[in-house]
Design a protein around this motif. Sequence first.
Motif, PDB file in Angstrom:
ATOM      1  N   HIS A  16       0.856  -1.194   0.000  1.00  0.00           N
ATOM      2  CA  HIS A  16       0.000   0.000   0.000  1.00  0.00           C
ATOM      3  C   HIS A  16       0.886   1.236   0.000  1.00  0.00           C
TER       4      HIS A  16
ATOM      5  N   SER B 210       1.267   5.745  -1.075  1.00  0.00           N
ATOM      6  CA  SER B 210       0.667   7.065  -0.844  1.00  0.00           C
ATOM      7  C   SER B 210       1.696   8.121  -1.220  1.00  0.00           C
TER       8      SER B 210
ATOM      9  N   GLY C  25      -2.571  -0.888  -3.108  1.00  0.00           N
ATOM     10  CA  GLY C  25      -3.701  -0.089  -2.640  1.00  0.00           C
ATOM     11  C   GLY C  25      -3.216   1.201  -1.995  1.00  0.00           C
TER      12      GLY C  25
ATOM     13  N   ASP D 268      -6.582   3.901   3.073  1.00  0.00           N
ATOM     14  CA  ASP D 268      -7.670   2.912   3.189  1.00  0.00           C
ATOM     15  C   ASP D 268      -7.284   1.783   4.142  1.00  0.00           C
ATOM     16  N   TYR D 269      -5.997   1.421   4.154  1.00  0.00           N
ATOM     17  CA  TYR D 269      -5.580   0.211   4.875  1.00  0.00           C
ATOM     18  C   TYR D 269      -5.516   0.420   6.389  1.00  0.00           C
TER      19      TYR D 269
ATOM     20  N   GLU E  68      -7.632   1.885   8.188  1.00  0.00           N
ATOM     21  CA  GLU E  68      -8.968   1.631   8.744  1.00  0.00           C
ATOM     22  C   GLU E  68      -9.121   0.138   9.073  1.00  0.00           C
TER      23      GLU E  68
ATOM     24  N   THR F 266      -6.429  -5.286  -2.572  1.00  0.00           N
ATOM     25  CA  THR F 266      -7.514  -4.859  -3.470  1.00  0.00           C
ATOM     26  C   THR F 266      -8.080  -6.001  -4.313  1.00  0.00           C
TER      27      THR F 266
ATOM     28  N   TRP G 169     -14.831  -4.197   5.551  1.00  0.00           N
ATOM     29  CA  TRP G 169     -13.821  -3.307   4.960  1.00  0.00           C
ATOM     30  C   TRP G 169     -13.753  -3.500   3.451  1.00  0.00           C
ATOM     31  N   LYS G 170     -13.565  -2.415   2.727  1.00  0.00           N
ATOM     32  CA  LYS G 170     -13.178  -2.550   1.320  1.00  0.00           C
ATOM     33  C   LYS G 170     -12.353  -1.341   0.887  1.00  0.00           C
ATOM     34  N   PRO G 171     -11.446  -1.541  -0.091  1.00  0.00           N
ATOM     35  CA  PRO G 171     -10.627  -0.414  -0.537  1.00  0.00           C
ATOM     36  C   PRO G 171     -11.467   0.598  -1.306  1.00  0.00           C
ATOM     37  N   LYS G 172     -11.072   1.886  -1.191  1.00  0.00           N
ATOM     38  CA  LYS G 172     -11.864   2.933  -1.864  1.00  0.00           C
ATOM     39  C   LYS G 172     -11.126   3.521  -3.064  1.00  0.00           C
TER      40      LYS G 172
END
Length: 325
Positions: A181, A183, A222, A226-227, A229, A247, A301-304
């Motif tokens: 993941h 960013s 991902g 998001d992760y 959370e 993802t 949970w799901k990735p956004k």
Amino acid sequence: MAKTALVTGILGQDGPYLAQFLIKKGYKVYGLIRRYSNPNFSNLDFVGVTNDVDYVEGDMNDEASLLNIVRTLQPTEVYNLAAQSFVKSSFDQAKLTTEVNSLGPLYLLNAIKYFSPMTKFYQASTSEMFGLQHTNGYQDENTPFHPRSPYGVSKVYAYWMTVNYRESYGLFTANGILFNHESPIRGIQFVTRKITDGVARIKLGLAKDLRLGNLEAKRDWGFAGDYVEAMYLMLQQPASNDYVIGTGESHTVREFVEAAFKSVGINNWKKYVVIDPQYKRPAEVPALKAKADRAMKNLGWKPKVSFEELVEMMVKADLKRYGSK
Ligand code: NAP
Ligand code: F7E
């Protein structure tokens, strides 16, 4: 009374996003920092929570410091994010990687066991533990481990100690088996950030080429925001468990490169990319793709953020950084 969280690795990539998330939930957040001649709070500055975190000084290699911090704070939750997390360096610094990534979590687990047994513990486990293994092309909680680096091996030890302290002493411990993941505050050595930083510099005329290793490796990328959370949700469940987080979509490094150049309007990316053997590894993890059904079902949970959105977000942030200089 407000919940309290001790976050190790607070100055890295995930630490700031997790701190931001927990602070919004009303937590008092304590961040473990080492002793530095020059501390760097830039990632916390980026998410805007530098002054909202309380700092405690210690080191994952120093057992007494961790015992003392846990005994004093008695935190509701401990999120162990600290690690020597760069796979390539782990080949050259295997002992250090093992001390930080394997013994560090053991020290924290012992601190909880002896001094604060109601504290819930999150361990930052990784898809690197799967290495060569897969189940019909994906990895889930039942896929066996076959790590391919000292980093992966060190994390397998910590994974099993986390499970063992749950089974042996009834502690609430959870492994988040997170896939890659990223960013805008991803460390510059990791391939995604290296690419987006390189693309921004090429676009602005500050660099002529981008030197990379294996373009064929596949990763499930991902967004770090998001992760974090999912980390929090794992510690809010009635019973502790281990969860794969990803993802379910996998892309090659080549595809990431193409998407990053395309996002700044450069289609002939091959003109700029040089394959440099120094960035290849003694052993590679060829393909990772998560099946995160357990997390989706149990945690909701799901990735956004999509792959394309992630690439664009990172390139934009790097363009802004250089543009503003
Ligand atoms: P990161 O950016 O490399 O941050 C790691 C943090 O660990 C840094 O803040 C570093 O502190 C700290 N640290 C290293 N050695 C330490 C020591 N001896 N004592 C105290 N702190 C120490 O990593 P990340 O991307 O945020 O990842 C967070 C965790 O998730 C790591 O455990 C990583 O292995 C794991 N993970 C990451 C991913 C991913 O794709 N990002 C996927 C799966 C699992 P300094 O700032 O002082 O150097
Ligand atoms: O490499 C290839 C490289 O270093 C990704 C860590 O957060 O995720 C990360 O580990 C792929 C590999 O991440 C370059 O060979 C090609 O196949 O970005 P990376 P990683 O090794 O997947 C896991 C889940 C973690 O837990 C780790 O902590 O990209 N690659 N050329 C390159 N990689 C780098 N770094 N640099 C290159 O020039």
